[in-house]
Scaffold this active site. Structure first.
Site, PDB file in Angstrom:
ATOM      1  N   GLY A 201       0.836  -1.207   0.000  1.00 21.20           N
ATOM      2  CA  GLY A 201       0.000   0.000   0.000  1.00 21.20           C
ATOM      3  C   GLY A 201       0.857   1.238   0.000  1.00 21.20           C
ATOM      4  CG  ASN A 202      -0.318   4.588  -1.462  1.00 22.81           C
ATOM      5  OD1 ASN A 202      -1.065   5.366  -0.890  1.00 22.81           O
ATOM      6  ND2 ASN A 202      -0.695   3.911  -2.557  1.00 22.81           N
ATOM      7  NE  ARG A 203       5.253   7.040   4.634  1.00 18.91           N
ATOM      8  CZ  ARG A 203       5.529   6.705   5.894  1.00 18.91           C
ATOM      9  NH1 ARG A 203       4.663   6.936   6.848  1.00 18.91           N
ATOM     10  NH2 ARG A 203       6.671   6.133   6.184  1.00 18.91           N
TER      11      ARG A 203
END
Ligand SMILES: Cc1cc2nc3c(=O)[nH]c(=O)nc-3n(C[C@H](O)[C@H](O)[C@H](O)COP(=O)(O)O)c2cc1C
Length: 395
Positions: A201-203
Site C-alpha cells: 500500500g502507500n501512505r
C-alpha cells in the site's frame, strides 16, 4: 469572504464559538452579532477574541457607520447559530428590532439557519410554520438533529454538528461554476494483497481527493468519488464508489470516464502488484528466514485515460520528493506529456508534508509544460485551485 454570524440566546451558543474559530482559521473575515440573550450565555469578549473583530449588539451604537445595515450589506453569507425559536419567528415576520434582525433584512447574501431548541418548541406548529416560511424564501436550514438536549431529555432540536454547519457555510459561499457538470475523482491509496492479511500500500489517506470532491460538490457538480481505502470520511452529497486494488479502481474509473466533464486522478496507485496472492497467511518459518515477492506491473490508468479519443479534462497527480522547484516542474511536464493528461498537480511529499497532513502545496503543470497555477494552504484551497485550472482548460 465576509461571514456574519448571528448568535442567539440558547445553551448551544458555546458550541458556535468553535464554528467561528474554524471559519476564521479558514481565512474568512468573521463578524459576530450576538443578541442580548446570547450574551447571557457567552460573553462578547470571547466572540471578539475568537472572531478577531469588534462585536456589537447595540443597534444604536456606531450609528455614524450605519451599522444596522452595513454588516448585512457587506456579508457574503449570514449564519444564524444557534437560531432560537424567538429569532426564527422574528425572521419569518420580517421584524427588525435588534442588530441581528436588521442585518438579516438588509442583506442579499445567502442565509444559513442552524436552529437549536427543545423538542416541544421545535415541533410547535408556530415554529414549524415559521421554518417553512424561511425555507420558502430560500434560507438554508442545517439541522436540528436528534440527540441529547440540555438536561436529561433526548429528542429532535439539538444543534447540527460543527462540521455540518461549517460545510453549509462553505457551500453557500462557493461559486456555482460546475453546475450541470460531472466530476469524477479518484482518491486514497490502493492496496495490492500479498496474502489475506498483508498488502502493498502507500501512505495516502485520501484527504486531498475528498477535499476535491467537497469543493466540486459545493460548486454545483454531480460528483463521483472513487475511494480507495479512504482513511477520512467520504463527504455527504457525493456518490462514493469504494475500491481497494488498482484493478478495481481502473474498472470504476473507466466505467465513468465517458460521462465525466472533469476527471481528477488523485488516488495514489500502486505501480506493481504481487504476481500471485497467497490464499493463506504466509508463515514466517516457511520462508526459511527470508523471502522475496515477485511483482507484476499494474496497468497505467492515467495513460490509458489520456489515450482515449474523446475524454474529459484529465488531471493527474505526481507525488515527488525533489526539493528544487524547477526539477518538480520538469517532472510534472514529463509526466503530462507521457500520460496525455491536460494538467499534472505536482506535490512535494516527504516526512510531514503531503500525506496525512492538513495542508498541501502543489504546482499545476499545464499546456507546454508551464506552471498553470500554484496553490498552497488547506487541502480545500488546493482543491479549488485545481478545479479552477481544470475549468480554464475546458473553456
Ligand atoms: C437556560 C436557557 C436556555 C435556553 N435555550 C434555548 C434554546 O436552546 N433555544 C431557544 O429557542 N430558546 C432558548 N431559550 C429561550 C431564549 O433565550 C429566549 O426565547 C430569548 O428571548 C431568545 O432571544 P434571542 O432570540 O433574541 O436570542 C433559553 C432560555 C434559557 C433561560
Amino acid at each position: 469572504m465576509r461571514v456574519v454570524v448571528g448568535v442567539c440566546g440558547g445553551i448551544a451558543a458555546y458550541k458556535v464559538v468553535g464554528v467561528i474559530r474554524t471559519l476564521v482559521l479558514e481565512g474568512h473575515d468573521v463578524h459576530v452579532i450576538p443578541t442580548e440573550s446570547a450574551l447571557q450565555f457567552v460573553g462578547a469578549t470571547t466572540f471578539e477574541a475568537i472572531s478577531r473583530n469588534p462585536v456589537s449588539t447595540d443597534l444604536f451604537h456606531g450609528v455614524a457607520e450605519v451599522k444596522h445595515v452595513a454588516l448585512g450589506q457587506s456579508a457574503d453569507v449570514v449564519l444564524i447559530a444557534p437560531a432560537t425559536a424567538n429569532t426564527i419567528a422574528k425572521l419569518a415576520a420580517g421584524l427588525s428590532d435588534n442588530l441581528l434582525t436588521n442585518s438579516v433584512l438588509a442583506s442579499r447574501a445567502p442565509v444559513v439557519v442552524a436552529p437549536a431548541m427543545h423538542t416541544e418548541m421545535w415541533e410547535n406548529p408556530a415554529t414549524q410554520h415559521n421554518i417553512g416560511l424561511l425555507r420558502e424564501r430560500g434560507m438554508r436550514l442545517v439541522g436540528p438533529e436528534s440527540g441529547q438536549l440540555t438536561g436529561s431529555d433526548v429528542g429532535v432540536g439539538r444543534l447540527a454538528e460543527h462540521d455540518a454547519i461549517v460545510a453549509a457555510v462553505t457551500t453557500a459561499l462557493a461559486p456555482r461554476d460546475l453546475e450541470g457538470r460531472t466530476v469524477v475523482i479518484s482518491a486514497g491509496g490502493t492496496r495490492e494483497p500479498i496474502d489475506p492479511v498483508r498488502f502493498i500500500g502507500n501512505r495516502s489517506s485520501g484527504a486531498q481527493g475528498v477535499a476535491l470532491a467537497e469543493a466540486a460538490r459545493d460548486r454545483g457538480a454531480d460528483v463521483v468519488l472513487v475511494g480507495a481505502n479512504l482513511e477520512v470520511p467520504a463527504p455527504a452529497g457525493v456518490r462514493t464508489v469504494p475500491v481497494s486494488t488498482v484493478a478495481e479502481l481502473r474498472e470504476a474509473v473507466l466505467e465513468r470516464s465517458g460521462t465525466a466533464d472533469i476527471l481528477v486522478m488523485a488516488a495514489a496507485v500502486s505501480d506493481y502488484r504481487p504476481t500471485t496472492t497467497a490464499e493463506k497467511k504466509m508463515k514466517k518459518d516457511a520462508a526459511g528466514g527470508g523471502t522475496s515477492i515477485e511483482l507484476t506491473q499494474n496497468p497505467d490508468i492515467l495513460a490509458e485515460l489520456g489515450a482515449q479519443e474523446s475524454r474529459p479534462v484529465l488531471v493527474g497527480f505526481a507525488a515527488e520528493t525533489e526539493s528544487d522547484e524547477s526539477a518538480l516542474v520538469e517532472l510534472g511536464a514529463g509526466k503530462r506529456e507521457r500520460k496525455g493528461a491536460d494538467l499534472i498537480a505536482v506535490n512535494r511529499v516527504d516526512e510531514g508534508r503531503g500525506f496525512g497532513t492538513p495542508d498541501n502545496e502543489v504546482l499545476i503543470v499545464g499546456d507546454g509544460g508551464t506552471v498553470a497555477a500554484r496553490a498552497c494552504g488547506s487541502k480545500r484551497t488546493v482543491a479549488d485551485a485545481i478545479l479552477d485550472a481544470a475549468l480554464a482548460v475546458r473553456r
